[in-house]
Design an enzyme around this catalytic site. Structure first.
Site, PDB file in Angstrom:
ATOM      1  N   HIS A 136      53.631 -20.108  64.951  1.00 45.68           N
ATOM      2  CA  HIS A 136      54.042 -19.196  63.892  1.00 45.68           C
ATOM      3  C   HIS A 136      52.955 -19.079  62.819  1.00 45.68           C
ATOM      4  CE1 HIS A 136      57.164 -18.226  60.530  1.00 45.68           C
ATOM      5  NE2 HIS A 136      56.608 -17.138  60.990  1.00 45.68           N
ATOM      6  N   GLU A 148      52.679 -22.948  61.934  1.00 43.13           N
ATOM      7  CA  GLU A 148      53.833 -23.786  62.254  1.00 43.13           C
ATOM      8  C   GLU A 148      53.913 -23.867  63.784  1.00 43.13           C
ATOM      9  OE1 GLU A 148      57.358 -21.939  60.598  1.00 43.13           O
ATOM     10  OE2 GLU A 148      58.043 -23.788  59.699  1.00 43.13           O
TER      11      GLU A 148
HETATM   12  N1  CAA Z   1      43.486  -9.499  55.322  1.00 42.28           N
HETATM   13  C1  CAA Z   1      42.439 -10.278  55.037  1.00 42.28           C
HETATM   14  N2  CAA Z   1      42.189 -10.765  53.796  1.00 42.28           N
HETATM   15  C2  CAA Z   1      43.028 -10.428  52.813  1.00 42.28           C
HETATM   16  C3  CAA Z   1      44.139  -9.600  53.038  1.00 42.28           C
HETATM   17  C4  CAA Z   1      44.355  -9.127  54.348  1.00 42.28           C
HETATM   18  N3  CAA Z   1      45.392  -8.360  54.667  1.00 42.28           N
HETATM   19  N4  CAA Z   1      44.782  -9.451  51.844  1.00 42.28           N
HETATM   20  C5  CAA Z   1      44.109 -10.144  50.944  1.00 42.28           C
HETATM   21  N5  CAA Z   1      43.054 -10.750  51.514  1.00 42.28           N
HETATM   22  C6  CAA Z   1      42.107 -11.650  50.869  1.00 42.28           C
HETATM   23  C7  CAA Z   1      41.265 -10.973  49.849  1.00 42.28           C
HETATM   24  O1  CAA Z   1      40.082 -10.461  50.403  1.00 42.28           O
HETATM   25  C8  CAA Z   1      40.968 -12.102  48.876  1.00 42.28           C
HETATM   26  O2  CAA Z   1      39.904 -12.909  49.373  1.00 42.28           O
HETATM   27  P1  CAA Z   1      38.992 -13.800  48.348  1.00 42.28           P
HETATM   28  O3  CAA Z   1      39.883 -14.890  47.835  1.00 42.28           O
HETATM   29  O4  CAA Z   1      37.902 -14.296  49.229  1.00 42.28           O
HETATM   30  O5  CAA Z   1      38.547 -12.862  47.283  1.00 42.28           O
HETATM   31  C9  CAA Z   1      42.218 -12.948  48.918  1.00 42.28           C
HETATM   32  O6  CAA Z   1      42.872 -12.636  50.161  1.00 42.28           O
HETATM   33  C10 CAA Z   1      43.093 -12.628  47.750  1.00 42.28           C
HETATM   34  O7  CAA Z   1      43.336 -11.227  47.788  1.00 42.28           O
HETATM   35  P2  CAA Z   1      43.380 -10.279  46.524  1.00 42.28           P
HETATM   36  O8  CAA Z   1      42.526 -10.824  45.414  1.00 42.28           O
HETATM   37  O9  CAA Z   1      43.141  -8.881  46.961  1.00 42.28           O
HETATM   38  O10 CAA Z   1      44.891 -10.261  46.130  1.00 42.28           O
HETATM   39  P3  CAA Z   1      45.812 -11.477  45.777  1.00 42.28           P
HETATM   40  O11 CAA Z   1      45.096 -12.497  44.992  1.00 42.28           O
HETATM   41  O12 CAA Z   1      47.048 -10.850  45.247  1.00 42.28           O
HETATM   42  O13 CAA Z   1      46.150 -12.116  47.212  1.00 42.28           O
HETATM   43  C11 CAA Z   1      47.617 -12.401  48.998  1.00 42.28           C
HETATM   44  C12 CAA Z   1      46.802 -11.415  48.211  1.00 42.28           C
HETATM   45  C13 CAA Z   1      46.676 -13.352  49.774  1.00 42.28           C
HETATM   46  C14 CAA Z   1      48.451 -11.611  49.989  1.00 42.28           C
HETATM   47  C15 CAA Z   1      48.480 -13.250  47.982  1.00 42.28           C
HETATM   48  O14 CAA Z   1      49.191 -12.384  47.160  1.00 42.28           O
HETATM   49  C16 CAA Z   1      49.442 -14.168  48.656  1.00 42.28           C
HETATM   50  O15 CAA Z   1      49.094 -15.268  49.083  1.00 42.28           O
HETATM   51  N6  CAA Z   1      50.719 -13.740  48.742  1.00 42.28           N
HETATM   52  C17 CAA Z   1      51.764 -14.528  49.402  1.00 42.28           C
HETATM   53  C18 CAA Z   1      51.604 -14.387  50.881  1.00 42.28           C
HETATM   54  C19 CAA Z   1      52.658 -15.144  51.605  1.00 42.28           C
HETATM   55  O16 CAA Z   1      53.521 -15.814  51.070  1.00 42.28           O
HETATM   56  N7  CAA Z   1      52.602 -15.018  52.944  1.00 42.28           N
HETATM   57  C20 CAA Z   1      53.589 -15.620  53.796  1.00 42.28           C
HETATM   58  C21 CAA Z   1      54.662 -14.602  54.071  1.00 42.28           C
HETATM   59  S1  CAA Z   1      55.904 -15.266  55.085  1.00 42.28           S
HETATM   60  C22 CAA Z   1      55.324 -15.053  56.639  1.00 42.28           C
HETATM   61  O17 CAA Z   1      54.312 -14.481  56.900  1.00 42.28           O
HETATM   62  C23 CAA Z   1      56.132 -15.659  57.701  1.00 42.28           C
HETATM   63  C24 CAA Z   1      57.368 -15.043  58.107  1.00 42.28           C
HETATM   64  O18 CAA Z   1      57.844 -15.445  59.154  1.00 42.28           O
HETATM   65  C25 CAA Z   1      58.111 -14.026  57.340  1.00 42.28           C
END
Ligand code: CAA
Length: 296
Positions: free
Chosen positions: A139, A151
């Site tokens: 996961h 996971e």
């Molecule tokens: N692909 C690749 N890189 C990405 C990206 C993407 N789609 N989105 C953002 N990034 C990168 C950016 O390039 C940036 O890199 P650096 O640190 O090197 O600069 C970094 O991630 C941070 O991005 P931003 O500055 O543009 O924006 P942010 O600080 O708001 O981060 C985020 C974006 C990483 C999505 C952050 O908001 C975050 O961690 N959010 C929570 C995500 C989360 O909880 N995910 C789990 C969801 S649950 C799941 O997936 C499982 C399920 O079963 C439902």
């Protein structure tokens, strides 16, 4: 042990293909929809360019990574020579049953069948094959190229060597694996989804507005996104289906999804992918403001 297949080229599938290709694996990314494959190819290019812009990848490395991914809608061709298949199709048990039946027939006996399911029982998926010892949960979190966690979920009959192999592979992908048992929602969603549901219940009961709820969790708990924005990002339909798996799997009403969540899904307000959830989106990313449904 370098050929793998990823099935489903949506957000999770294309991210999974990208991280395997970056680690040097030869990947067949398989989808029945050719337009989804084209879209996946564009997204992978964009994500690699983003890494190059940030000096995290050299421009010269990009062609090799792209060459490691072969996009195809031919399941049989895509599975050829794969020692590992990662299934990342939609969270629909009937679709997964049909696919695991096919995988059972089309892959050699020692091929590992991993599922990126966010909540469906791995032991159930294994029962759709004649080789339950080779079926396991792998996961990933969204966005896959960014999030550290994998996971790993062995089903009741998964062989220990299969679990060990996926731990080893996750480390090769530069991820951090944790092994958890095959219970509804595993650990990530068992804990995350009740938090998101509680945020939606708080909104429904007008304890606070969208902005207040999200900012409280961002500024007070240092979450990168508030729970309502995260729900939009994951997809409200996905959140609803995971909560239903938790409610049915544990037989406990404490996991019952908020009526507001059920209604929003019925109304087609699914979050980022539909352009509106708790917030409004101009393109697939940009938040232009709180949804009119919740503006005072
Ligand atoms: N692909 C690749 N890189 C990405 C990206 C993407 N789609 N989105 C953002 N990034 C990168 C950016 O390039 C940036 O890199 P650096 O640190 O090197 O600069 C970094 O991630 C941070 O991005 P931003 O500055 O543009 O924006 P942010 O600080 O708001 O981060 C985020 C974006 C990483 C999505 C952050 O908001 C975050 O961690 N959010 C929570 C995500 C989360 O909880 N995910 C789990 C969801 S649950 C799941 O997936 C499982 C399920 O079963 C439902």
């Amino acid at each position: 042990m370098h050929n793998i297949a990823v099935i489903g080229s949506g957000t999770m599938g294309n991210g999974i293909a990208q991280v395997f290709a970056m680690a040097g694996f030869k990947v067949h990314l398989i989808d029945i929809s050719t337009s989804s494959l084209l879209q996946a190819e564009l997204i992978i290019h964009k994500n690699l360019d983003r890494l190059i812009d940030k000096d995290k990848l050299l421009l010269v490395q990009k062609p090799d990574i792209i060459n490691n991914i072969h996009f195809t809608s031919d399941l049989e061709l895509g599975l050829k020579d794969a020692f590992l298949v990662v299934e990342a199709i939609s969270e629909n048990i009937l679709l997964k049953e049909k696919l695991f039946n096919q995988l059972d027939k089309l892959t050699p006996n020692d091929c590992i069948l991993a599922s990126n399911t966010s909540s469906i029982s791995i032991t159930s998926l294994a029962s759709f094959t004649g080789k339950p010892g080779k079926v396991i949960g792998m996961h990933f979190m969204n966005p896959v190229p960014v999030m550290q966690l994998v996971e790993i979920i062995p089903g009741l009959l998964t062989e220990k060597e299969v679990t060990d192999k996926l731990i080893e592979i996750s480390i090769l992908l530069n991820k951090t694996p944790f092994v958890v048992s095959d219970f509804p929602g595993f650990i990530s969603n068992r804990i995350l989804m009740p938090m998101i549901n509680e945020a939606i219940l708080s909104l429904q009961e007008k304890v606070a507005g969208v902005n207040e709820i999200d900012q409280i969790m961002k500024l007070g708990m240092a979450h990168p996104m508030g729970p309502l924005q995260l729900a939009d990002y994951i997809g409200l339909d996905v959140c609803l289906s995971i909560l239903n798996v938790l409610k049915d799997g544990f037989g406990n009403p404490k996991y019952a999804p908020a009526v507001l969540l059920i209604n929003m899904v019925k109304a087609g307000k699914l979050g980022v992918k539909s352009g509106e959830g708790f917030y409004q989106y101009n393109d697939l990313k940009k938040i232009s403001g709180i949804s009119a449904l919740f503006a005072n």
